[in-house]
Structure formats: C-alpha cells, structure tokens
Design an enzyme around this catalytic site. Structure first.
Site, PDB file in Angstrom:
ATOM      1  N   SER A 151     -18.594   0.608 -22.523  1.00  0.00           N
ATOM      2  CA  SER A 151     -19.612   0.063 -21.798  1.00  0.00           C
ATOM      3  C   SER A 151     -20.789   0.152 -22.473  1.00  0.00           C
ATOM      4  CB  SER A 151     -19.559   0.770 -20.438  1.00  0.00           C
ATOM      5  OG  SER A 151     -20.846   0.576 -19.624  1.00  0.00           O
ATOM      6  N   TYR A 164     -18.303   8.421 -14.833  1.00  0.00           N
ATOM      7  CA  TYR A 164     -18.204   6.994 -15.511  1.00  0.00           C
ATOM      8  C   TYR A 164     -18.980   7.104 -16.964  1.00  0.00           C
ATOM      9  CZ  TYR A 164     -18.312   1.922 -16.226  1.00  0.00           C
ATOM     10  OH  TYR A 164     -17.983   0.573 -16.886  1.00  0.00           O
TER      11      TYR A 164
END
Ligand code: NAD
Length: 263
Positions: A151, A164
């Site tokens: 990401s 995350y």
C-alpha cells in the site's frame, strides 16, 4: 502469452484487486489458484472469469484455475494453501500476496484482537506464505516470483489505521530483506503499492461524497484507481520481462504519495 505454462496463486481473490489480478494472470496464460476465506460464491465468480479469460491456453477447463479455501490469518492454513496449490497443479511459479484488511480506530482504542486480525493477515500471513513458497522452490530447484500487494501506507502515515501501517511497513522491510536473501536462488520479490482503488475495502469512502472529493483532490490524476490499474503491473512483474527486477516498491496511486508529502 507471457505466462503460458506458469502456475500462480493469488491470495484473497474472491473480489476486488485480487479478483482482477487472477483474471489478468489467466489472460496472460497462467493457471491460477484463487484463494478465499469465507466467500465461496465470490471465488466461484472469479473462477468463471478466469476460465473465460484463460480457457484458450489449456486443453482442459480444470487446468485454467481452481479455488482453495484458507484463512491467511493462520499459519497452518497458509502452509496448507501452498501445499494444496502445488498438489493441484504440480508446481507453483508465482505467489501474489494480496489478501488484506484494515480496521479504523484511534490509537488509544485499538484492541489486541483487532491488532492481531490486521497484522496476522497483512504481515504474518505474507511472511509464512512466502516461506512455504520458497521451501517449495528450493525443493524443486526452481526460480519464482513473489509480488506483495502492500500500500502507499508502507510509506505514508494513515492516522487511525496504525496497525495497518505497521503491517504494510513490515511488508516493505520483509520484501527488501528477502530480495537480498532470495536473489541467489533465482527468486524475485517486489511490492505493488496501490493508492486509493475503487474496491469493497473503500466502501465507506465511496459512499461519503465529501470524503471522496477530498481524496480526489489529493490525487494528481484526478480519479480513483481501478483494480485493473494494479493487475496490469502485477502481470508485468510476474512475467519474464521483470526477471531483473527485485527489491522494489512500485506505486499505483495516480501521484497521491508525492502530492500528499508536499502539503
Ligand atoms: P477487498 O476488501 O476487496 O479485498 C481483500 C481480500 O482479502 C478479500 O477477498 C478478503 O476476503 C481477503 N481476505 C481478508 N482476510 C483474509 C483472510 N484471513 N484469509 C484470506 N483472505 C482474506 O480489498 P482490496 O482493495 O481488493 O484489497 C486487496 C489488497 O490491496 C489488500 O492487501 C489491501 O490492503 C491492498 N490495498 C488496497 C487499496 C485500495 O484502495 N483498495 C489500497 C492500498 C492497498
């Protein structure tokens, strides 16, 4: 026909980016293992599309793709997924670590349970999937390709999503480390780092016009990404065109990362 004769496993491919990757790899000729945790109907939808995309490369429909259930949050399940994939197609050449999840919370409210859910799938699952895959490649003295869908948040802070970011930042360093350790075995590893892509993980964002407009303002190319924007790059990295590429992160974010840092 870049991937004709290759076998690829795409984790978490019953929807979203993983589904697009599975279809794209089949389009390029690979046999594809579609992994899912709890949505067999989504996995079946992916399989139907994989068969439509890749049928022409194979004698039998059953050689085009298969679905395998496994929870990537449990190491024993991850190991079973790799061994069942090898049993099903006789080998495995490409591993795409795509399965992932995020949970929003203020840092001081993050529960151990939610932290574990995120890190177990996004980091520990990726670590042990890569390990089981590498063991298979070592045993068979084969080269291979590992592609992690990380990401922009392997680099960019994402307040209220600290677990995350911990997981994606961990995957960044894992990838760099393994590029060095696995290079001599002929195994490459790279990260594809999406920005904001229109998939179910962004359901809340997609339904909130105000938030969506704010995100769009921060994307120089002025739109959200499509799952295909990500799968196009994965197909390239999985192919022999990328044989000399290892240890890198490739952003698919419409320019978001650099724009954000300038603000
Ligand atoms: P998604 O929610 O549509 O897909 C995630 C997939 O992972 C689902 O199929 C889900 O079932 C699977 N999964 C989750 N936990 C699992 C488990 N325990 N075992 C097996 N599978 C599991 O979201 P997406 O956008 O397609 O996300 C795919 C990957 O891309 C994720 O790793 C995500 O972090 C990453 N990513 C997405 C975006 C985005 O904007 N969509 C941005 C950056 C990174």
């Amino acid at each position: 026909m870049e991937l004709d004769g290759k076998v690829a496993l795409v984790t978490g491919s019953s929807q979203g980016i993983g589904q697009a990757i599975a279809i794209r790899l089949a389009q390029d000729g690979a046999s594809v293992v579609i992994n899912y945790r709890s949505h067999p109907e989504g996995a079946q939808e992916t399989l139907d599309k994989v068969q439509a995309a890749g049928g022409k490369f194979h004698m039998a429909q059953s050689d085009v793709g298969a679905t395998i259930q496994a929870d990537l949050g449990q190491v024993s399940e991850v190991q079973r997924l790799i061994s069942e994939s090898v049993e099903r197609f006789g080998k495995l050449d490409i591993l795409v670590n795509n399965a992932g999840l995020e949970k929003r919370a203020d840092f001081w409210d993050v529960s151990e349970e939610d932290y574990d859910k995120v890190v177990d799938v996004n980091l520990k699952g990726v670590f042990f999937a890569a390990q089981a895959f590498v063991r298979h490649l070592k045993e068979t003295k084969s080269p291979g390709k590992i592609i992690n869908i990380s990401s922009v948040h392997e680099e960019l802070p994402f307040p209220h999503f600290t677990a995350y970011c911990v997981s994606k930042g961990g995957v960044k360093m894992m990838m760099r480390n393994l590029a060095v350790e696995l290079g001599p075995l002929g195994i490459t590893i790279n990260n594809v780092a999406p920005g904001a892509i229109a998939t179910p993980i962004n359901k809340d964002l997609l339904e909130d016009k105000e938030k969506l407009n704010a995100v769009l303002k921060s994307i120089p190319l002025g739109r959200l990404g499509k799952p295909e924007d990500v799968s196009n790059l994965v197909a390239f990295l999985a192919s022999s065109n990328a044989d000399y590429i290892t240890g890198s992160t490739f952003y698919v974010d419409g320019g978001l990362l650099w724009n954000y840092q300038e603000q």
